[in-house]
Design an enzyme around this catalytic site. Structure first.
Site, mmCIF file in Angstrom:
data_model
loop_
_atom_site.group_PDB
_atom_site.id
_atom_site.type_symbol
_atom_site.label_atom_id
_atom_site.label_comp_id
_atom_site.label_asym_id
_atom_site.label_seq_id
_atom_site.Cartn_x
_atom_site.Cartn_y
_atom_site.Cartn_z
ATOM 1 N N TYR A 1 40.176 50.790 35.128
ATOM 2 C CA TYR A 1 40.845 49.537 35.494
ATOM 3 C C TYR A 1 39.858 48.360 35.437
ATOM 4 O O TYR A 1 40.206 47.245 35.043
ATOM 5 C CB TYR A 1 41.471 49.659 36.889
ATOM 6 C CG TYR A 1 42.059 48.365 37.410
ATOM 7 C CD1 TYR A 1 43.070 47.697 36.725
ATOM 8 C CD2 TYR A 1 41.587 47.804 38.599
ATOM 9 C CE1 TYR A 1 43.601 46.509 37.214
ATOM 10 C CE2 TYR A 1 42.120 46.611 39.088
ATOM 11 C CZ TYR A 1 43.122 45.966 38.385
ATOM 12 O OH TYR A 1 43.636 44.786 38.865
ATOM 13 N N ARG B 1 40.408 41.806 29.680
ATOM 14 C CA ARG B 1 41.422 40.779 29.925
ATOM 15 C C ARG B 1 40.773 39.428 30.182
ATOM 16 O O ARG B 1 41.145 38.421 29.585
ATOM 17 C CB ARG B 1 42.300 41.197 31.118
ATOM 18 C CG ARG B 1 43.300 40.117 31.528
ATOM 19 C CD ARG B 1 44.360 40.628 32.488
ATOM 20 N NE ARG B 1 43.824 41.168 33.735
ATOM 21 C CZ ARG B 1 44.578 41.651 34.730
ATOM 22 N NH1 ARG B 1 45.902 41.679 34.598
ATOM 23 N NH2 ARG B 1 44.035 42.119 35.829
ATOM 24 N N TYR C 1 38.655 38.207 44.093
ATOM 25 C CA TYR C 1 38.178 39.452 44.696
ATOM 26 C C TYR C 1 36.658 39.531 44.568
ATOM 27 O O TYR C 1 36.103 39.183 43.517
ATOM 28 C CB TYR C 1 38.773 40.666 43.964
ATOM 29 C CG TYR C 1 40.186 41.071 44.345
ATOM 30 C CD1 TYR C 1 40.822 40.592 45.480
ATOM 31 C CD2 TYR C 1 40.880 41.978 43.544
ATOM 32 C CE1 TYR C 1 42.119 40.999 45.800
ATOM 33 C CE2 TYR C 1 42.169 42.393 43.852
ATOM 34 C CZ TYR C 1 42.784 41.903 44.986
ATOM 35 O OH TYR C 1 44.057 42.302 45.296
ATOM 36 N N ARG D 1 49.700 35.940 42.480
ATOM 37 C CA ARG D 1 50.581 36.817 43.262
ATOM 38 C C ARG D 1 52.035 36.674 42.846
ATOM 39 O O ARG D 1 52.826 37.601 42.989
ATOM 40 C CB ARG D 1 50.432 36.523 44.752
ATOM 41 C CG ARG D 1 49.045 36.808 45.291
ATOM 42 C CD ARG D 1 48.646 38.261 45.131
ATOM 43 N NE ARG D 1 47.295 38.515 45.626
ATOM 44 C CZ ARG D 1 46.659 39.676 45.464
ATOM 45 N NH1 ARG D 1 47.233 40.673 44.798
ATOM 46 N NH2 ARG D 1 45.456 39.830 45.932
ATOM 47 N N GLU E 1 53.138 50.529 44.800
ATOM 48 C CA GLU E 1 53.035 49.129 44.384
ATOM 49 C C GLU E 1 54.441 48.645 44.068
ATOM 50 O O GLU E 1 55.216 49.358 43.433
ATOM 51 C CB GLU E 1 52.114 48.998 43.160
ATOM 52 C CG GLU E 1 51.952 47.556 42.683
ATOM 53 C CD GLU E 1 50.918 47.406 41.555
ATOM 54 O OE1 GLU E 1 49.786 47.919 41.715
ATOM 55 O OE2 GLU E 1 51.258 46.796 40.532
HETATM 56 C C1 3EB Z 1 46.271 44.231 43.875
HETATM 57 O O1 3EB Z 1 46.908 43.481 44.608
HETATM 58 C C2 3EB Z 1 46.967 45.483 43.429
HETATM 59 O O2 3EB Z 1 45.403 43.714 37.491
HETATM 60 O O3 3EB Z 1 47.193 42.761 36.713
HETATM 61 C C3 3EB Z 1 48.609 44.188 41.272
HETATM 62 C C4 3EB Z 1 49.160 43.324 40.321
HETATM 63 C C5 3EB Z 1 47.404 44.805 41.017
HETATM 64 C C6 3EB Z 1 48.494 43.073 39.124
HETATM 65 C C7 3EB Z 1 46.582 43.369 37.609
HETATM 66 C C8 3EB Z 1 46.743 44.545 39.809
HETATM 67 C C9 3EB Z 1 47.287 43.692 38.870
HETATM 68 O O4 3EB Z 1 45.102 44.020 43.536
HETATM 69 C C10 3EB Z 1 46.806 45.757 41.996
#
Ligand code: 3EB
Length: 371
Positions: A167, A174, A227, A240, A351
């Site tokens: 990932y 990306r 993050y 989000r 999820e």
């Molecule tokens: C998170 O909140 C959970 O890498 O495109 C959620 C939605 C998550 C999109 C992405 C990853 C992605 O981090 C994982």
């Protein structure tokens, strides 16, 4: 609530139902996302290439196909996105797409096989970078500057290779593609999800348009693009949620794409061993996203009961627990499809993503659009 409309958002059909239904409504289909773990599933006959279907009337439709088991009811699930009356299909590089002048839906797969680690880039990273660059090149050429939503699916998302979690390799590719194509990697960026498949190549679907959407963050969570580096050398590139305003056949509406949402508060996974608590925390996160959405929406009517949910479940055995939490929190109006998938952190068990659209009263409402 009765105000919801589905001029855009698709319905719950199996792949064979989708393909057997005859024209003319199919002329309005921009594309579909199809999930199935059944070989062929009625699609083989019309499927001349991966991710493209041709109807009996000869309409070519980009149709993402990923190997994913549906856990409730039917074997497969098709999410269909509609456009205007006149739309056309095209292929650009490896991207299959269809567009109607307002919206473009596309899908691309990029295999890792045959790619060696080169110039310090892993095969998955290269596949991801190539997929995203091809998408952005197409959108630049056809002048659809704004991506509302990306759907990302890849095998073995929690696996490690070349000293890095897969990932994280995906996130590297990306972000590099976003930057190479001069796109922002923070702030007003698309909604997305990223899930693990049992098998199959990296597959990316997307929906783009010509009117700038509004990215929405969740105050309970650190924005994913911020993050800290413990989650990988590059942050994930998604918002989000994404609120888009558009007009289809002269009818304006507002559509909300809620990204894959999980049991994360701040940037930490909560309740790592408790699927019921994770599901509650996830719904609380989605509620917080809806509150933020209603601060900027034309019509602050976004609510849990109206959402169309897609639920990715890591362990099929958790299905009943997850369902019962959703029934408790959302009630009888719950519209949800359950799929078995790996979530991008090993300790996340569920999820949830969602979408909804509401019609707006008039075109003049759109002229006051912010953003
Ligand atoms: C998170 O909140 C959970 O890498 O495109 C959620 C939605 C998550 C999109 C992405 C990853 C992605 O981090 C994982």
């Amino acid at each position: 609530m009765d105000g919801t409309v589905s001029p855009l958002y698709g319905e719950d059909l199996s792949i064979s139902e989708f393909l057997q239904r005859s024209a003319p409504w199919k002329n309005n289909v921009l594309g579909a996302l199809c999930f199935s773990a059944v070989a062929d599933d009625g699609a083989g006959a019309n499927s001349d290439v991966n991710h493209k279907e041709t109807t009996q009337a000869g309409v070519e439709i980009p149709c993402m196909r990923v190997f994913m088991q549906r856990l409730d009811e039917a074997n497969s699930f098709c999410e269909i996105w509609y456009g205007g009356a006149r739309s056309q299909y095209g292929k650009c590089g490896d991207v299959h797409y269809r567009h109607d002048g307002n919206l473009l839906f596309g899908v691309i797969e990029q295999a890792e096989t045959g790619l060696a680690k080169s110039s310090g880039k892993t095969p998955l990273q290269q596949a991801c970078e190539s997929a995203y660059q091809q998408i952005f090149n197409l959108l630049d050429a056809l002048q659809y500057p704004y991506v509302f939503r990306f759907w990302n699916y890849m095998a073995d998302i929690n696996g490690h290779s070349f000293g890095m979690e897969r990932y994280q390799q995906f996130n590297l590719g990306r972000q590099d593609a976003f930057m190479a194509c001069e796109r922002s990697v923070v702030g007003n960026i698309p909604a997305a999800c990223a899930l693990g498949l049992a098998k199959g190549p990296l597959t990316v679907a997307f929906l783009a348009g010509r009117v700038a959407p509004l990215a929405i963050e969740n105050p309970r969570q650190v924005s994913a693009f911020k993050y800290p580096s413990q989650y990988g050398p590059r942050s994930p590139t998604f918002a989000r949620a994404c609120l888009a305003r558009m007009s289809q056949n002269d009818k304006p509406y507002e559509v909300l794409f809620i990204s894959g949402t999980a049991s994360i508060v701040g940037h930490l996974t909560c309740h790592p061993d408790d699927v019921i608590a994770q599901t509650h925390e996830t719904i609380t996160n989605i509620e917080a996203i809806l509150v933020e959405t209603n601060r900027v929406a034309y019509q602050p009517q976004f609510c849990l009961a109206d959402l169309h949910f897609k639920i990715y479940v890591r362990h099929a055995a958790d299905l009943a627990s997850i369902k019962s939490v959703l029934m408790e929190r959302i009630g009888n109006s719950l519209r949800a499809v359950y799929l078995q998938a790996d979530v991008c952190r090993y300790d996340l068990l569920v999820e949830i993503e969602a979408a909804v659209s509401y019609s707006l009263p008039s075109l003049s409402a759109l002229s006051g659009a912010q953003g």
